[in-house]
Design an enzyme around this catalytic site. Structure first.
Site, PDB file in Angstrom:
ATOM      1  CD  GLU A 198      42.595  36.973  37.392  1.00  0.00           C
ATOM      2  OE1 GLU A 198      42.498  35.733  37.389  1.00  0.00           O
ATOM      3  OE2 GLU A 198      41.767  37.710  36.819  1.00  0.00           O
ATOM      4  CD  GLU A 321      42.955  39.873  33.144  1.00  0.00           C
ATOM      5  OE1 GLU A 321      42.005  39.057  33.196  1.00  0.00           O
ATOM      6  OE2 GLU A 321      44.138  39.566  33.373  1.00  0.00           O
TER       7      GLU A 321
HETATM    8  O1  AHR Z   1      41.425  37.264  30.203  1.00  0.00           O
HETATM    9  C1  AHR Z   1      41.393  35.895  30.469  1.00  0.00           C
HETATM   10  C2  AHR Z   1      41.882  35.547  31.880  1.00  0.00           C
HETATM   11  O2  AHR Z   1      41.007  36.075  32.823  1.00  0.00           O
HETATM   12  C3  AHR Z   1      43.218  36.106  32.294  1.00  0.00           C
HETATM   13  O3  AHR Z   1      44.278  35.327  31.848  1.00  0.00           O
HETATM   14  C4  AHR Z   1      43.144  36.081  33.779  1.00  0.00           C
HETATM   15  O4  AHR Z   1      43.942  37.066  34.384  1.00  0.00           O
HETATM   16  C5  AHR Z   1      41.662  36.240  34.054  1.00  0.00           C
HETATM   17  O5  AHR Z   1      41.208  35.307  34.956  1.00  0.00           O
END
Ligand code: AHR
Length: 512
Positions: A198, A321
């Protein structure tokens, strides 16, 4: 060879209404079982274990001296359950945590490892008891491959390059010998390595142009012995954004195997009030499914850009994710992201897995967030107790699709609509499993109406179809520490010509 042939065509078809007012969707599944689509990479079933809340500490790791039975510090009950659902891949150590993680903090004698503050997640102490060696122990216990996410945000090129050398070198170098002295003779294999996470946000708030320069610089110095280079992952965009996919796929010509992408399902579509994990009505059930189904459009848009910038199809699109994200549970540390999991989460998981199968030509890897005790988890723990969530059961039922060969499928289903929004009432997947059997998965998103399934399938269909079903009486049904099997798969048997998919259910059956 990868090519996307699964097609879900959505037609608006009226519900048939019985005498008592109960309605049934008329759904047709058409396929020729001799056709082949892309292979569904088993890494689509990847998991994510971040140093966050009780995900690693307590959920997976209790330490070798714990009274909870463990192997090398990892709790046996959780490992056994995860092994049973065949975890192919685990991503570690983050997430946002990755861009603050300094690998040297997590090697050597535990009592000499520095205690840091986990500034992202609750400001708690991070003892570094789980570091590189322990993570590889976990992967070995699970029989899973590893996806390591490197620190671009607050680390250095040298630090990342040296971590790679420490893990993969077979030479007599000081770093490789340090690894040996710490108990690991042979180099490890790393399947994927992420360069930052991110980077548009917690990983450094960068612009994609700036990131691509940094990516090229970091990737240049990630050296491994011949044949040992991991698949390198560029940190991409999220939600409706496509700019990161565009800039990365245009500007990074070498040393990148795929682009990561994140999309979380927030029922209310806003971060301040995301929605409750277990207290919801049909309006919120629908809102959750409508939001999660946007994955279809987001994948389509990003993949269209990749098809333009990378027509040879060399880059993967990694949804590393995804999952539901609800409001923090009352009375719990908000930074720990602990949430319960209901039948709604099971439907979300099945809908997304069906989409990943449909886009398997580009989507080679995904990681649901996260494996234990965090967000849409497979497993929840409470001291020595553990339970399998409804999402766990979907991963278990769908494990037959890992490395299966997809079969093009046309699914004609009516909409499940509310107001001016609609999602398909039924979505599905069809594939030939590694065991040679053909599997059909169907999910009915409608909590009120069943679906009558007409199988218009050529190429050898058994008369009686057997498999499993996951459903419950209530949308909000969940497993608790007092009732661990409230939502659990049951045997499902039907004749091919009289196949009813109950409301709010997920079925996986073998067709032959
Ligand atoms: O999964 C939780 C968080 O969500 C992670 O650390 C991040 O990459 C995303 O914003």
């Amino acid at each position: 060879m990868r090519f996307s042939l699964i097609k879900a065509s959505l037609l608006s078809v009226a519900l048939s209404t019985g005498a008592a007012g109960a309605a049934t969707h008329q759904v047709t599944v058409s396929a020729d079982l001799s056709q082949q689509g892309p292979v569904i990479n088993k890494d689509i079933y990847g998991q994510f274990a971040e140093h966050l809340g009780r995900g690693i500490y307590e959920g997976l790791w209790v330490g070798p001296d714990s009274s909870i039975p463990n192997t090398k510090g990892f709790r046996n009950d959780v490992i056994e359950a995860l092994k049973a659902m065949e975890v192919p891949l685990v991503r570690w150590p983050g997430g946002c945590f990755a861009d603050e993680y300094h690998w040297r903090d997590g090697i050597g004698p535990k009592d000499e490892r520095p205690v840091k503050v986990n500034t992202h997640w609750g400001g708690v102490e991070e003892t570094n008891a789980v570091g590189t060696h322990e993570f590889f122990d976990l992967a070995e216990l699970l029989g899973a491959e590893v996806y390591i996410n490197g620190n671009l945000g607050s680390g250095t090129v040298r630090e990342m390059a040296e971590w790679m050398e420490y893990m993969t070198s077979d030479k007599n170098s000081t770093l490789a010998n340090q690894r040996r002295a710490n108990g690991r003779e042979k180099p490890w294999d790393i399947k994927y390595f992420g360069i930052g996470n991110e980077s548009w946000g917690c990983g450094g708030h960068m612009e994609p142009d700036y990131y691509t320069d940094l990516y090229r610089q970091y990737a240049t110095f990630l050296k491994t012995p011949p044949g040992k280079k991991p698949l390198l992952v560029g940190s991409g965009g999220h939600t409706e954004d496509t700019q990161w996919t565009d800039v990365l796929s245009k500007n990074i010509e070498r040393d990148m195997d795929g682009i990561s992408y994140h999309f979380y399902t927030l029922p209310n579509d806003e971060w301040e009030t995301k929605g409750h994990a277990t207290k919801f009505d049909e309006k919120m059930w629908f809102a959750t499914l409508e939001r999660t189904y946007r994955m279809d459009e987001y994948l389509k848009n990003n993949i269209a850009i990749l098809d333009k910038n990378d027509p040879e199809g060399e880059l993967g699109f990694y949804v590393d994710e995804w999952g539901t994200w609800y409001d923090a549970e009352e009375g719990r540390e908000p930074g720990f992201l602990y949430q319960q999991n209901t039948l709604r989460d099971a439907v979300v998981a099945a809908v997304n897995l069906n989409l990943f199968h449909a886009y398997a030509k580009r989507v080679h890897m995904t990681n649901i967030a996260q494996m234990v005790n965090v967000l849409q988890a497979m497993i929840l723990t409470d001291g020595p107790e553990m339970l399998k969530t409804p999402t766990y059961h979907i991963y278990d039922m769908y494990s037959v699709f890992q490395d299966a060969t997809s079969i093009p499928l046309t699914l004609e289903a009516p909409d499940y609509a509310m107001g001016d929004k609609a999602v398909p009432a039924v979505t599905g997947s069809l594939a030939k499993g590694k065991d040679g059997r053909t599997y059909l998965a169907l999910v009915n998103l409608d909590p009120n109406n069943s679906a009558s399934i007409k199988l218009d399938v050529s190429g050898g269909l058994d008369k009686t179809l057997k498999g499993e079903i996951l459903t419950a009486e209530k949308m909000t049904a969940k497993n608790t520490f007092d009732d661990k099997d409230a939502v659990t798969p049951k045997a499902f048997k039907t004749t091919a010509d009289d196949f009813t998919l109950p409301a709010k259910s997920i079925v996986v059956v073998a067709l032959n």
